[in-house]
Design a protein around this motif. Sequence first.
Motif, short mmCIF file in Angstrom:
data_model
loop_
_atom_site.label_atom_id
_atom_site.label_comp_id
_atom_site.label_asym_id
_atom_site.label_seq_id
_atom_site.Cartn_x
_atom_site.Cartn_y
_atom_site.Cartn_z
N GLU A 22 56.28 47.60 39.61
CA GLU A 22 55.10 47.46 39.08
C GLU A 22 54.11 46.45 39.35
OE1 GLU A 22 58.15 48.10 37.49
OE2 GLU A 22 58.01 50.17 36.34
N THR A 23 54.59 45.33 39.12
CA THR A 23 54.08 44.20 39.55
C THR A 23 53.68 44.16 40.66
OG1 THR A 23 55.09 43.00 37.53
CG2 THR A 23 53.84 41.55 39.16
N LYS A 24 54.55 44.37 41.74
CA LYS A 24 54.26 44.45 43.35
C LYS A 24 53.00 45.32 43.57
CE LYS A 24 56.37 45.49 47.73
NZ LYS A 24 57.50 46.12 48.26
N ASN A 25 53.37 46.45 43.00
CA ASN A 25 52.23 47.48 43.51
C ASN A 25 50.66 46.99 42.71
OD1 ASN A 25 54.03 49.09 44.78
ND2 ASN A 25 54.53 50.39 42.80
N PHE A 26 50.88 46.68 41.54
CA PHE A 26 49.39 46.23 41.05
C PHE A 26 48.92 44.98 42.04
CE2 PHE A 26 47.08 43.18 38.59
CZ PHE A 26 46.15 43.79 38.26
N PHE A 27 49.77 43.96 42.28
CA PHE A 27 49.15 42.91 43.20
C PHE A 27 48.62 43.59 44.63
CE2 PHE A 27 50.39 40.20 39.95
CZ PHE A 27 49.50 39.62 39.68
N ASN A 28 49.51 44.45 45.19
CA ASN A 28 49.24 45.23 46.54
C ASN A 28 47.73 45.75 46.30
OD1 ASN A 28 51.36 44.38 47.71
ND2 ASN A 28 52.54 45.88 47.59
N PHE A 29 47.48 46.55 45.03
CA PHE A 29 46.20 47.15 44.84
C PHE A 29 45.33 46.13 44.75
CE2 PHE A 29 43.13 49.02 41.50
CZ PHE A 29 42.82 49.81 42.25
N LEU A 30 45.40 45.00 43.90
CA LEU A 30 44.47 44.11 43.81
C LEU A 30 43.75 43.53 45.18
CD1 LEU A 30 44.49 41.21 41.13
CD2 LEU A 30 44.46 40.52 43.42
N LYS A 31 44.99 43.13 46.05
CA LYS A 31 44.67 42.61 47.35
C LYS A 31 43.72 43.59 48.29
CE LYS A 31 48.97 39.56 47.73
NZ LYS A 31 50.01 39.23 48.38
N SER A 32 44.08 44.72 47.92
CA SER A 32 43.54 45.72 48.86
C SER A 32 41.94 46.05 48.46
CB SER A 32 44.20 47.09 48.80
OG SER A 32 44.09 48.01 47.67
N VAL A 33 41.88 46.04 47.09
CA VAL A 33 40.28 46.29 46.62
C VAL A 33 39.40 45.02 46.76
CG1 VAL A 33 41.21 48.25 45.24
CG2 VAL A 33 41.07 46.17 44.38
N GLU A 34 40.19 43.67 46.63
CA GLU A 34 39.19 42.41 46.47
C GLU A 34 38.92 42.09 47.83
OE1 GLU A 34 41.31 39.66 43.63
OE2 GLU A 34 39.96 40.61 42.09
N ALA A 38 32.71 46.94 52.17
CA ALA A 38 31.45 47.38 52.39
C ALA A 38 30.60 46.30 51.32
CB ALA A 38 31.04 48.72 51.79
N VAL A 39 31.51 46.07 50.37
CA VAL A 39 30.91 44.71 49.54
C VAL A 39 31.67 43.72 49.76
CG1 VAL A 39 30.79 44.16 47.18
CG2 VAL A 39 30.47 46.56 47.71
N SER A 40 31.22 42.50 49.91
CA SER A 40 31.98 41.20 50.38
C SER A 40 32.90 41.00 49.20
CB SER A 40 30.90 40.42 50.55
OG SER A 40 30.34 39.70 49.50
N ALA A 41 33.76 40.08 49.81
CA ALA A 41 34.78 39.54 48.52
C ALA A 41 34.24 38.83 47.70
CB ALA A 41 35.81 39.05 49.10
N LYS A 42 33.01 38.02 47.93
CA LYS A 42 32.39 37.26 46.97
C LYS A 42 31.81 37.93 45.89
CE LYS A 42 28.01 34.80 47.41
NZ LYS A 42 27.31 34.12 47.81
N ASN A 43 31.18 38.91 46.57
CA ASN A 43 30.18 39.94 45.66
C ASN A 43 31.09 40.54 44.69
OD1 ASN A 43 27.62 38.94 46.34
ND2 ASN A 43 27.51 40.49 47.85
N LYS A 44 32.35 40.84 45.05
CA LYS A 44 33.25 41.69 44.25
C LYS A 44 34.01 40.73 43.31
CE LYS A 44 35.20 44.81 47.77
NZ LYS A 44 36.19 45.28 48.55
N GLU A 45 33.92 39.51 43.63
CA GLU A 45 34.28 38.52 42.47
C GLU A 45 33.14 38.27 41.47
OE1 GLU A 45 37.30 37.47 41.56
OE2 GLU A 45 38.38 37.71 43.45
N LEU A 46 31.75 38.39 41.65
CA LEU A 46 30.97 38.17 40.94
C LEU A 46 30.90 39.72 39.94
CD1 LEU A 46 28.14 36.85 43.36
CD2 LEU A 46 29.27 35.65 41.38
N ILE A 47 31.19 40.76 40.57
CA ILE A 47 31.17 41.85 39.62
C ILE A 47 32.41 41.75 38.94
CG2 ILE A 47 32.04 44.49 39.84
CD1 ILE A 47 30.59 44.29 42.45
N ASN A 48 33.71 41.23 39.05
CA ASN A 48 34.69 41.10 38.45
C ASN A 48 34.48 39.97 37.45
OD1 ASN A 48 36.30 42.75 40.00
ND2 ASN A 48 37.13 41.13 41.08
N ILE A 49 33.48 39.10 37.52
CA ILE A 49 33.19 38.21 36.32
C ILE A 49 32.47 39.01 35.47
CG2 ILE A 49 31.66 36.11 35.90
CD1 ILE A 49 32.52 34.98 38.70
#
Length: 110
Positions: A22-34, A38-49
Amino acid sequence: MREKLQEIEELVKKLQQNAPEETKNFFNFLKSVEKDGAVSAKNKELINIALAVAAQCEWCIAFHTKNALKLGANKEEIIEAAMQAVLMHGGPALMYMTPLFKAIEEFSNE
């Protein structure tokens, strides 16, 4: 806020031992969406904040603020993103600007 990051590391180690798949799957998902898309990784982190402030998660605030700064976000961008959470979530989100400022201060010089 470094303490919060250490707590995340400790939690991840425990999860890897107790729920490795489950932990491996979560972190794989995290890497794939971050990653950049279409949205930059930086902007995704701003959204996450903003989401972290709205969710009132100090661990998330520390994690995503550090990542946003590494990706080139500046203090003004981070605060502006967090204020979106305040707009949508009100006073409780405003109070979580306290750990946000701590995270910005601690991680800005890295």
